[in-house]
Design a protein around this motif. Structure first.
Motif, PDB file in Angstrom:
ATOM      1  N   TYR A  83       1.017  -0.932   0.121  1.00 18.53           N
ATOM      2  CA  TYR A  83      -0.273   0.059  -0.040  1.00 18.53           C
ATOM      3  C   TYR A  83       1.226   1.357   0.594  1.00 18.53           C
ATOM      4  CZ  TYR A  83      -3.539  -3.440   0.609  1.00 18.53           C
ATOM      5  OH  TYR A  83      -5.222  -4.573   0.349  1.00 18.53           O
ATOM      6  N   LYS A 267     -12.269  -1.580   3.740  1.00 22.69           N
ATOM      7  CA  LYS A 267     -11.651  -0.809   2.880  1.00 22.69           C
ATOM      8  C   LYS A 267     -10.245   1.127   3.950  1.00 22.69           C
ATOM      9  CE  LYS A 267      -7.437   0.662   0.111  1.00 22.69           C
ATOM     10  NZ  LYS A 267      -8.186   0.757  -0.936  1.00 22.69           N
ATOM     11  N   GLN A 269      -9.944   4.717   4.712  1.00 24.72           N
ATOM     12  CA  GLN A 269     -10.321   5.802   3.846  1.00 24.72           C
ATOM     13  C   GLN A 269      -9.339   6.554   4.828  1.00 24.72           C
ATOM     14  OE1 GLN A 269     -11.091   5.272   0.765  1.00 24.72           O
ATOM     15  NE2 GLN A 269     -12.485   3.841   0.757  1.00 24.72           N
ATOM     16  N   ARG A 273      -4.507   3.270   3.288  1.00 22.76           N
ATOM     17  CA  ARG A 273      -5.334   3.355   2.467  1.00 22.76           C
ATOM     18  C   ARG A 273      -5.444   1.613   2.340  1.00 22.76           C
ATOM     19  NH1 ARG A 273      -8.298   8.225   0.448  1.00 22.76           N
ATOM     20  NH2 ARG A 273      -7.807   9.598   1.955  1.00 22.76           N
ATOM     21  N   ARG A 601      -3.114  10.834  -4.978  1.00 24.76           N
ATOM     22  CA  ARG A 601      -3.664  12.187  -4.782  1.00 24.76           C
ATOM     23  C   ARG A 601      -3.317  12.709  -4.143  1.00 24.76           C
ATOM     24  NH1 ARG A 601      -8.569  11.924  -0.991  1.00 24.76           N
ATOM     25  NH2 ARG A 601      -7.768  13.710  -0.316  1.00 24.76           N
ATOM     26  N   GLN A 650      -7.024  14.182  -8.133  1.00 26.86           N
ATOM     27  CA  GLN A 650      -6.193  12.837  -8.722  1.00 26.86           C
ATOM     28  C   GLN A 650      -6.080  12.975  -9.344  1.00 26.86           C
ATOM     29  OE1 GLN A 650      -9.800  10.327  -6.927  1.00 26.86           O
ATOM     30  NE2 GLN A 650     -10.612  10.303  -9.145  1.00 26.86           N
ATOM     31  N   ASP A 690      -3.293   5.578  -3.044  1.00 28.62           N
ATOM     32  CA  ASP A 690      -4.615   4.733  -2.726  1.00 28.62           C
ATOM     33  C   ASP A 690      -4.372   3.710  -3.989  1.00 28.62           C
ATOM     34  OD1 ASP A 690      -6.873   3.340  -2.353  1.00 28.62           O
ATOM     35  OD2 ASP A 690      -7.738   5.310  -2.253  1.00 28.62           O
ATOM     36  N   PRO A 693      -8.413   1.542  -5.481  1.00 30.03           N
ATOM     37  CA  PRO A 693      -9.390   2.299  -4.536  1.00 30.03           C
ATOM     38  C   PRO A 693     -10.473   1.779  -5.045  1.00 30.03           C
ATOM     39  CG  PRO A 693      -8.349   3.205  -6.451  1.00 30.03           C
ATOM     40  CD  PRO A 693      -7.629   1.675  -6.175  1.00 30.03           C
TER      41      PRO A 693
END
Length: 696
Positions: A83, A267, A269, A273, A601, A650, A690, A693
């Protein structure tokens, strides 16, 4: 140490110590002007080349606590690597907050106090609740779970008895091994108390009062620490928790259950993440523990992974166990669609639905009305000048809450009293636009004000959402009232749509589900189908009650798109058909699970700065090895682009190869850190990656 990914602080820091400490030992170490908690990841003797370096000395070693095991450290290392986060951020976030602040003396005192707490002797304990008789489908699932390695996808309709399968699988495990531990995960905190009650009733009488513990963010810090210590020591045989529990230190872990595995709540957030469901599968493989993923509407990823072999396709990695029948010969509710195009303009609840609810009230039955929007109205507006209750800090509207006469932003929390007149033109006639659960509750109260229950008392309407359950104990008391039959019509958000075993509800209605049909997020139809199926599953769960009442269970859906394929599949309770259709579309479009995605992001002072950083990052990635295997799309603003005066943008990154995507992301990290120090990084507050996602 706990460091966010964008901080550019290395994963491992070196310190000197007078003695060798085992890997996994917790230590207090100096960092800047602070002393913080750290985890020993390894040690080695001082080499000659180290003599020229100046190492800070270790502080106190918290060696009264057994070191964190190799399997736990491997899980943290994998999560950090996959991640794209720092080791310290994952490791320290996985530990109870109170543990980070304890000195060695305080921890030793706490361990002594916990060790001296009375423990019920298993032989002297009270009786356990007896296991329920199993259906043929349950028995077959249990047999295969016992005989095969898994992972398993338990595909069972709502009311098919998946929880009983979990209970008996755990019971078989504990009976085989005197030390084995089981981890049972649920997606949301509000589902924990009822599951905990069932597990305590089944196991505490046999294994003692400390055999079952919970682990979730709704607990106090001392409670979380006590549960974590019990799991780490092995005295807790069963850990029930939300997504954070996947990181619980359990040295004898042998079984992991992920209930409602499709739920997006698994998941994380914020911060790191991670997907707790995916980590549970990885952890099970690493530790040799069996993994059961359960759902009536599995995620399309899990459904695809559990596909049987066919032709040249070797099939998925999971073993699918089907339980299509409800326990007790109960039938799934009939799904009725109300075409709102045929209703008068501005109709909230159609006449036929109101009549159906009224019939339920007259018979002493319960109804549930589902609307996934809390508050009284999403917007307060002026009809003269067009003013709306926009949040000054976010690109979103503040929601009108009539109960306390406030306008509240659900993104940044900014709250003000409702103005007496329009702030722009002074018009005193400002009005709510749209409906939330609070307004729907009021509307139902007005419609059924003259209706009486069978005993002559007035109709009682209750609302369960994030606002009505804010106070401690409020959710439990409201659910108890529903279970006791004191509520005739229950209004709520998705909090009431899944996991609850309401025995007297015979009608469920979805008021306004159409918005998700045409969302820009490709996962929106999957989430809507799941939510509606789960909502329908709250009706008619007690076949004996239905027979005694002489009624049938129903799910009513008010929609303007009655011919939509999603609703056609829903009417037949045909999840496989829906999944096949969605997977065909995803395969054609090259979307997950047939491709792998990540989001980069950026949060900045201006939208221009955020997008400039992302576009510069994309250009820099061209020089990285394997960049041609990974598609990078142009930077765009988020759907809600400004939150708390921070602009957000993003960029989607996608590849047909998971390995190629991971290689690029790993190479990209130093590039992104370097960009922060260039003109393109000016004004950027933070950035994050992320992976996989759930919302785009």
């Amino acid at each position: 140490m706990q460091t966010p990914a964008h901080a550019a602080l290395g994963d491992l820091l070196s310190y000197s110590g007078e003695r060798t400490l085992l890997a996994g030992t917790l230590v207090r170490v100096p960092l800047g002007k602070r002393e913080v908690l750290g985890v020993v990841w390894g040690s080695r003797p001082m080499a000659e080349e180290d003599a020229a370096l100046e190492f800070k000395p270790l502080g106190t070693a918290l060696d009264t606590l057994a070191p964190l095991g190799e399997a736990w450290r491997d899980l943290v290392a994998f999560a950090a690597r996959y991640y794209q986060r720092s080791l310290g951020e994952i490791a320290l976030a996985a530990l109870p907050p109170q543990l980070r602040d304890l000195s060695g003396v305080q921890l030793a005192r706490r361990l002594k106090r916990q060790g001296s707490a009375p423990v019920v002797d298993a032989g002297a304990a009270g009786p356990s609740a007896a296991a329920a008789a199993t259906s043929d489908e349950q028995a077959d699932a249990l047999r295969r779970i016992d005989a095969e390695p898994g992972p398993f996808l338990l595909f069972g309709s709502t009311g098919s008895g998946k929880t009983e399968v979990y209970l008996q699988a755990v019971a078989a495990l504990l009976a085989r091994s005197p030390a084995a531990q089981a981890l049972v995960m649920v997606p949301e905190i509000n589902l924990t108390p009822q599951l905990e009650a069932r597990f305590r009733a089944r196991f505490e009488g046999r294994f003692g009062a400390g055999a079952v513990v919970s682990l979730h963010s709704g607990m106090t810090n001392p409670q979380r620490l006590a549960s974590w210590l019990a799991a780490h020591a092995g005295t807790a045989r069963i850990v029930l928790g939300t997504r954070m529990a996947v990181f619980a230190s359990m040295p004898a872990l042998a079984l992991i259950v992920v209930d409602e595995e499709h739920d997006p709540s698994y998941k994380q957030q914020e911060g790191a993440r991670y997907s707790a469901r995916d980590l549970a599968v990885w952890r099970g493989r690493r530790e040799g523990a069996k993994v059961i993923l359960g759902s009536a509407t599995p995620s399309l990823e899990s459904w695809h992974q559990s596909r049987p072999p066919e032709g040249d396709d070797p099939g998925g990695r999971y073993l699918r166990l089907a339980m299509p029948s409800r326990i007790g010969a109960g039938a799934l509710p009939a799904v009725r669609l109300v075409d709102m195009r045929l209703q008068p303009s501005k109709t909230v609840l159609s006449g036929v639905l109101l009549d159906a609810i009224g019939q339920r009230i007259a018979r002493g039955e319960q109804s549930m009305v589902f609307l996934n929007r809390r508050g009284y109205a999403p917007v307060l507006a002026c009809g003269d000048c067009g003013w709306k209750s926009e949040c000054p800090h976010c690109s979103a509207f503040r929601v009108f809450h009539k109960i306390d006469r406030t306008l509240r932003c659900h993104h940044c929390g900014f709250t003000e009293r409702v103005p007496r007149a329009c702030p722009a033109c002074g018009n005193p006639d400002i009005a709510p636009v749209g409906r939330g659960t609070e307004r729907l509750e009021e509307h139902l109260g007005e419609l059924f004000a003259s209706v009486q229950r069978p005993d002559g008392s007035p109709v009682r309407i209750a609302r369960i959402d994030a606002d009505s359950t804010r106070k401690q104990g409020a959710l439990e008391s409201q659910l108890a009232a529903v279970h006791a039959g004191e509520v005739d019509v229950l209004v709520g958000t998705q909090m009431i749509a899944k996991g609850h075993d309401f025995r007297r509800i015979t009608l469920v209605a979805a008021v306004n589900p159409d918005g998700a049909l045409f969302s820009s997020d490709f996962r929106a139809p999957e989430r809507l189908f799941s939510l509606l199926m789960q909502s329908a599953g709250r009706a008619g769960r007690d076949a004996a009650y239905l027979a005694a009442q002489g009624t049938t269970a129903e799910m009513w859906i008010q929609t303007q798109h009655t011919d939509h394929p999603l609703f056609i599949a829903l009417r037949r309770h045909d999840y496989p058909a829906f999944a096949e259709s969605e997977l065909a579309q995803r395969r054609a479009a090259g979307m997950p699970p047939f491709a792998f995605q990540a989001l980069l992001r950026a949060d900045a002072r201006t939208q221009e700065a955020a997008q400039a950083f992302l576009n510069a990052a994309s250009a820099a990635a061209d020089a990285l090895e394997g960049a041609q295997q990974v598609a990078r799309y142009p930077a765009v603003p988020l759907a809600i682009q400004r939150v708390a005066n921070v602009e957000r943008a993003q960029m989607l990154v996608e590849s047909a190869s998971r390995a190629a995507l991971q290689r690029l992301l790993a190479q990209w990290q130093p590039v992104l850190h370097g960009l922060r120090r260039t003109p393109e990084g000016k004004g950027v507050i933070r950035w994050l990656v992320d992976v996989d996602p759930q919302q785009i």
